[in-house]
Design a protein around this motif. Structure first.
Motif, PDB file in Angstrom:
ATOM      1  N   THR A  55       1.106  -1.124  -0.096  1.00 26.44           N
ATOM      2  CA  THR A  55       0.072  -0.023  -0.131  1.00 26.44           C
ATOM      3  C   THR A  55       0.883   1.347  -0.008  1.00 26.44           C
ATOM      4  N   VAL A  56       2.095   1.259   0.820  1.00 28.61           N
ATOM      5  CA  VAL A  56       2.968   2.502   0.819  1.00 28.61           C
ATOM      6  C   VAL A  56       3.646   2.506  -0.598  1.00 28.61           C
ATOM      7  N   ALA A  57       3.799   1.341  -1.084  1.00 29.39           N
ATOM      8  CA  ALA A  57       4.567   1.566  -2.649  1.00 29.39           C
ATOM      9  C   ALA A  57       3.284   2.000  -3.658  1.00 29.39           C
ATOM     10  N   SER A  58       2.289   1.838  -3.404  1.00 37.17           N
ATOM     11  CA  SER A  58       1.179   2.567  -4.299  1.00 37.17           C
ATOM     12  C   SER A  58       1.211   3.965  -4.082  1.00 37.17           C
ATOM     13  N   ASP A  59       1.281   4.385  -2.904  1.00 37.10           N
ATOM     14  CA  ASP A  59       1.025   5.970  -2.278  1.00 37.10           C
ATOM     15  C   ASP A  59       2.544   6.448  -2.857  1.00 37.10           C
ATOM     16  N   THR A  60       3.810   6.003  -2.642  1.00 30.62           N
ATOM     17  CA  THR A  60       5.047   6.534  -2.930  1.00 30.62           C
ATOM     18  C   THR A  60       5.273   6.512  -4.625  1.00 30.62           C
ATOM     19  N   GLY A  61       4.993   5.372  -5.089  1.00 31.05           N
ATOM     20  CA  GLY A  61       4.890   5.369  -6.600  1.00 31.05           C
ATOM     21  C   GLY A  61       4.109   6.602  -7.333  1.00 31.05           C
ATOM     22  N   GLY A  62       3.118   6.622  -6.804  1.00 33.11           N
ATOM     23  CA  GLY A  62       2.115   7.471  -7.501  1.00 33.11           C
ATOM     24  C   GLY A  62       2.516   8.883  -7.025  1.00 33.11           C
TER      25      GLY A  62
ATOM     26  N   ALA B 144      -0.261   5.577 -12.977  1.00 31.55           N
ATOM     27  CA  ALA B 144       0.839   4.517 -13.800  1.00 31.55           C
ATOM     28  C   ALA B 144       1.883   4.176 -13.018  1.00 31.55           C
ATOM     29  N   GLY B 145       2.638   5.417 -12.191  1.00 32.46           N
ATOM     30  CA  GLY B 145       3.505   5.173 -11.243  1.00 32.46           C
ATOM     31  C   GLY B 145       3.135   4.174  -9.977  1.00 32.46           C
ATOM     32  N   SER B 146       1.961   4.367  -9.672  1.00 28.67           N
ATOM     33  CA  SER B 146       1.344   3.494  -8.409  1.00 28.67           C
ATOM     34  C   SER B 146       1.372   2.313  -8.869  1.00 28.67           C
ATOM     35  N   THR B 147       1.011   1.620 -10.236  1.00 29.19           N
ATOM     36  CA  THR B 147       0.482   0.270 -10.803  1.00 29.19           C
ATOM     37  C   THR B 147       1.886  -0.156 -10.786  1.00 29.19           C
TER      38      THR B 147
END
Length: 295
Positions: free
Chosen positions: A174-181, A207-210
């Motif tokens: 979930t943190v990866a989603s927030d950080t990537g986005g 797209a970054g989140s994905t």
């Protein structure tokens, strides 16, 4: 600034650039929070459940405060008590006990509000039950996931506990989603996803989140949980969708209430609910996938 956000005097308003926040303070707060979570998870699972229960109480307080902006007065006492009970019974007795505790708490809330009379009953009762489902019910899935490794309250360093590994996976993806986005949005964001709801959320950020979610999901499921790669792929895709929806829903709530942040309890981040929005939206599907396809 939109018309729904409270005005801030020009002399007091800080410009944090495209980042939109005070990064040093936000990073320091995040390190402290993550540290407390990891220490409790790895050394004493019961302490982590205490953190979850405390988070439920604070989140209910924030929603009570925020809803008050629209003259909605939810009953804090039964919500907080019932929310803690829901977390506890979910951890020690499982999903059936959680459903029962949720139903009982809903009835108690409706009976509690009878003391106020007829005026505003439907409005306050509806908001209270919404709060009950949104915060303690969804939050209790954290307890269900942690209980996959048993409910032994013993103290000791244990990284082999399936429940602990599941929680770490849930938080990390979930943190990866927030950080990537966030990173992709700041660097490349040009096309708003929902300009009326959340002007800074872009399709480039999604797209970054994905990419981040899928990469972290596949890695954690295969290397950390011992599952199949396609489960990690599925986990990543579902997480990015649910995390984005959770963030958008929280933005809608705040705009409807006319507030910028739920509170200022976390320096650099705002309110606790401002950080829990994605986590609350992703925990139930993550638990479901891990329960049936990994554990």
């Amino acid at each position: 600034m939109t018309s729904s956000e409270p005005a801030v005097p020009d002399g007091l308003q800080k410009d944090h650039g495209r980042a939109g926040r005070d990064l040093p303070t936000a990073i320091a707060s995040a390190v402290v929070l993550v540290g407390a979570i990891l220490l409790s998870l790895l050394f004493w699972k019961t302490a982590f459940m205490a953190i979850v229960a405390a988070a439920v109480v604070v989140a209910i307080w924030e929603l009570h405060k925020g809803l008050g902006a629209k003259d909605i007065d939810i009953p804090e006492q039964p919500l907080m008590l019932g929310g803690v009970v829901m977390v506890v019974v979910a951890y020690f007795y499982g999903a059936p006990a959680l459903v029962t505790a949720t139903a009982v708490t809903s009835l108690v809330i409706m009976l509690w509000l009878l003391r106020r009379g007829v005026d505003g009953y439907v409005k306050n009762a509806t908001a209270a039950v919404f709060t009950l489902v949104y915060v303690p019910f969804l939050g209790s899935f954290v307890a269900l996931l942690l209980a996959e490794g048993g409910t032994n309250p013993g103290i000791g360093f244990d990284t082999d506990d399936p429940g602990v590994r599941g929680i770490i996976t849930f938080i990390a993806i979930t943190v990866a989603s927030d950080t990537g986005g966030y990173v992709a949005g700041v660097l490349f964001g040009k096309h708003p996803m929902a300009p009326v709801i959340s002007p800074k959320k872009s399709w480039e950020g999604f797209a970054g989140s994905t990419v981040a979610c899928v990469a972290v999901g596949v890695w954690l499921v295969t290397a950390f949980l011992g599952g199949d790669w396609w489960v990690g792929l599925l986990l990543g895709l579902i997480t990015v969708v649910m995390a984005t929806l959770g963030d958008l829903c929280e933005s809608v709530i705040k705009r409807d209430l006319g507030i910028k942040d739920m509170s200022q309890v976390i320096p650099g981040h705002g309110g606790l609910m401002d950080r829990l929005d994605s986590l609350l939206a992703t925990i139930a599907p993550i638990w479901l996938i891990l329960y049936y396809l990994v554990f």
